[in-house]
Design an enzyme around this catalytic site. Structure first.
Site, PDB file in Angstrom:
ATOM      1  N   ASP A   1      -2.554   4.544  -5.695  1.00 38.99           N
ATOM      2  CA  ASP A   1      -3.361   6.086  -6.499  1.00 38.99           C
ATOM      3  C   ASP A   1      -4.393   5.559  -7.318  1.00 38.99           C
ATOM      4  OD1 ASP A   1       0.080   4.828  -7.686  1.00 38.99           O
ATOM      5  OD2 ASP A   1      -1.375   5.102  -9.673  1.00 38.99           O
TER       6      ASP A   1
ATOM      7  N   GLU B   1       8.074  -1.954   0.585  1.00 39.49           N
ATOM      8  CA  GLU B   1       6.952  -3.399   0.609  1.00 39.49           C
ATOM      9  C   GLU B   1       7.337  -3.778   1.193  1.00 39.49           C
ATOM     10  OE1 GLU B   1       5.525  -1.823  -3.664  1.00 39.49           O
ATOM     11  OE2 GLU B   1       6.768  -2.807  -3.625  1.00 39.49           O
TER      12      GLU B   1
END
Lengths: 263, 263
Positions: free
Chosen positions: A221, A32
């Protein structure tokens, strides 16, 4: 590290001192962090300019961007296992050390998150968290129960929300990637739209030291969907990180030249 | 806070430098801490000698006892809710700050715990933890799973065990006072005899900074028994704290005049 006993809290300083100058970006995973390092052209702090004590795996990148000094920290790789030091303990530690050593005007905790489709989240959506809380600190004794949940409003940024058109929702934090039935009950009770593994810990530390903090979370998700979380998370991590990266840059561009009270 | 880049790790220093001189006692709750403050005749650090930054609720007591300098820290009361700041995040933060600022030769994490009667624990028993691990950090991705569990052996003290006749067992840590079915599975997998809310976090931080740490845990409630945990915990907290208090004093008496390698 001298206690800043004669100083005002950072939030008050920043609000009174004009434009924001120092931004601390706290990110849990290297995957990230690196696109943002590139995007802002940050450089990794060399060993001889490390501000963190020997032994800490925490890594710092820094640089100047559009009138702001940006420090981006992530908790680094576990010294024994070599994986990202995710979760609340590491995030709290690196946030604490960075606040003390860098005295940022504003913290941006950016990262990926699970989202609840029943509350309007979809893969790749970017959320600003209006509130944070923990969902895995159950202490069924009066008042301790509230301490465990640790619900708090985040620093309000109505102009960022309006200007950048992010979704807004509540964030619930726990140290597991999966979700047990007990976690689910607590997350529902926290009215959370997104679920991560660091946010409420970063918020707790930021609040202790009166540093305004905002939470930018991109959905990798769907927690209330059919795919297993770990599989879906890994499948979407790279592409969703690009959405996160884009969102953080928009936030930083918006912040440039503004005061805390303009956010 | 300058990084101690030119110094050896505290463990190596202590082992090489003869007798232990600085002991850091980390305790989560005021009820557990105060009897030890009295026992060792420690005094609370005054506001003008606080080593911790403004905003931190962490409290330090200190004093000299039988040739040792003892610092006893607890995470203090939550600034908003007024209850003890229990759990892994607060324990990790105060341990980190104390290691950096006080450079102890040895950490003693003392506290109450739940015990498993199936593994030989009874109310009031005092355990030294041979191993610690987390039971509520489930990350079902290879290697991340091990990081989440965070199992590690504690600093070995065969002479303390032999001399003081404590029970020895594995300790499992989580941020909830109760135990969900998922927690239970993980605790069984960790082969734990005692369960607390701070130990593995203190061990994690101590390990990062190479500071030897021992874990003294007194059993307030039987987790695999019939009484509700919260009720049994509160019922036994005061009396078991006396057993804990006694045990910690025995450990400190044993340490006095000894080297790390004598423990």
């Amino acid at each position: 590290m001298a206690p800043p006993s004669s100083e005002e809290p950072a939030a008050a300083q920043a609000a009174g001192a004009g434009a924001i100058s120092k931004v601390l970006v706290v990110i849990a995973m290297q995957t990230e962090a690196l696109p943002l390092v590139t995007r802002f052209q940050l450089v990794e702090a060399a060993a001889d300019e490390s501000i963190f004590p020997k032994g800490a795996p925490w890594t710092r990148y820094h640089g100047d961007y559009k009138g702001l000094h940006i420090d981006l920290v992530w908790p680094g790789k576990d010294p024994v296992l070599g994986v990202d030091s995710v979760g609340t303990v590491s995030a709290a530690l690196v946030t604490y050390a960075s606040i003390q050593l860098l005295k940022p005007d504003l913290i941006i905790n950016a990262g990926t998150a699970g989202g609840f489709k029943a509350r309007g989240a979809g893969i790749g959506d970017v959320f600003l968290a209006s509130d944070v809380a923990f969902h895995d600190r159950r202490i069924p004794i009066p008042v301790f129960d509230s301490y465990g949940i640790g619900a708090r409003k985040t620093f309000e940024t109505p102009n960022i929300v309006k200007e950048l058109n992010f979704k807004v929702g509540k964030l619930s934090t726990g140290d597991s990637l999966d979700m047990s039935p007990h976690d689910e009950t607590a997350i529902l009770s926290n009215e959370a739209t997104v679920k991560d593994m660091e946010g409420a810990a970063v918020a707790y530390v930021a609040d202790l030291f009166s540093t305004p903090a905002i939470f930018v979370k991109a959905v990798t998700d769907i927690v209330d969907g059919e795919k297993p979380t770990a599989e879906e998370f890994l499948q979407n991590l790279i592409s969703v990180t690009m959405a996160l990266d884009q969102a953080v840059m928009q936030v930083v561009d918006f912040i440039s030249g503004k005061c805390i009270s303009d956010l």
